[in-house]
Design a protein around this motif. Structure first.
Motif, short mmCIF file in Angstrom:
data_model
loop_
_atom_site.label_atom_id
_atom_site.label_comp_id
_atom_site.label_asym_id
_atom_site.label_seq_id
_atom_site.Cartn_x
_atom_site.Cartn_y
_atom_site.Cartn_z
N ILE A 21 0.85 -1.14 -0.05
CA ILE A 21 0.24 -0.04 -0.13
C ILE A 21 0.83 1.35 -0.08
O ILE A 21 0.56 2.13 -0.80
CB ILE A 21 -0.83 0.01 1.40
CG1 ILE A 21 -2.03 -1.01 0.99
CG2 ILE A 21 -1.60 1.25 1.55
CD1 ILE A 21 -2.95 -1.35 2.34
N GLN A 22 1.98 1.33 0.77
CA GLN A 22 2.79 2.57 0.86
C GLN A 22 3.59 2.61 -0.46
O GLN A 22 3.60 3.65 -0.87
CB GLN A 22 3.76 2.32 1.97
CG GLN A 22 3.20 2.45 3.40
CD GLN A 22 4.36 2.31 4.54
OE1 GLN A 22 5.37 1.24 4.00
NE2 GLN A 22 3.83 2.50 5.73
N ALA A 24 2.59 1.62 -3.49
CA ALA A 24 1.49 2.22 -4.63
C ALA A 24 1.45 3.42 -4.44
O ALA A 24 1.21 4.25 -5.30
CB ALA A 24 0.29 1.22 -4.33
N GLU A 25 1.04 3.99 -3.05
CA GLU A 25 0.86 5.66 -2.73
C GLU A 25 2.06 6.38 -3.19
O GLU A 25 1.79 7.38 -3.71
CB GLU A 25 0.35 5.54 -1.49
CG GLU A 25 -0.75 4.92 -0.96
CD GLU A 25 -0.99 5.20 0.59
OE1 GLU A 25 -0.15 5.67 1.41
OE2 GLU A 25 -2.04 5.18 1.16
N ILE A 26 3.08 5.93 -3.15
CA ILE A 26 4.04 6.67 -3.30
C ILE A 26 4.73 6.74 -5.17
O ILE A 26 4.97 7.71 -5.53
CB ILE A 26 5.75 6.49 -2.64
CG1 ILE A 26 5.32 6.68 -1.22
CG2 ILE A 26 6.90 7.04 -3.06
CD1 ILE A 26 6.29 6.11 -0.20
N GLY A 28 2.85 4.80 -7.50
CA GLY A 28 1.83 4.72 -8.44
C GLY A 28 1.47 2.96 -8.48
O GLY A 28 2.23 2.25 -8.46
N LEU A 29 0.28 2.56 -8.93
CA LEU A 29 -0.19 1.22 -9.09
C LEU A 29 0.75 0.48 -10.26
O LEU A 29 0.68 -0.87 -10.09
CB LEU A 29 -1.74 1.23 -9.70
CG LEU A 29 -2.42 1.51 -8.44
CD1 LEU A 29 -4.09 1.78 -8.74
CD2 LEU A 29 -2.36 1.03 -7.05
N THR A 34 5.81 -1.70 -7.25
CA THR A 34 4.34 -1.98 -7.06
C THR A 34 4.16 -3.30 -7.55
O THR A 34 3.85 -4.35 -6.74
CB THR A 34 3.36 -0.89 -7.29
OG1 THR A 34 3.61 0.20 -6.69
CG2 THR A 34 2.00 -1.41 -6.73
#
Length: 60
Positions: A21-22, A24-26, A28-29, A34
């Motif tokens: 999650i961290q 992906a937030e930083i 991108g997906l 990720t």
């Protein structure tokens, strides 16, 4: 061959979920980081599912 307790595997899965999650937030997906982390998580979940299935199968 490496042996691991289901509790430890659950812990690792939960830690990797948080990390995913961290990341992906930083990044991108669709970032490499990720996707790499997601694949690692998928492998652990698959191992967990197979292991817990075998234990249920043996117990019943």
């Amino acid at each position: 061959m490496i042996f691991i307790e289901l509790d430890e595997l659950e812990y690792r899965i939960n830690q990797l979920r948080k990390e995913l999650i961290q990341i992906a937030e930083i990044t991108g997906l669709n970032s490499r980081e990720t996707i790499y982390c997601s694949r690692k998580l998928d492998k652990l979940i698959t191992i967990y599912q197979k292991s817990s299935y075998k234990k249920i199968e043996i117990c019943c």
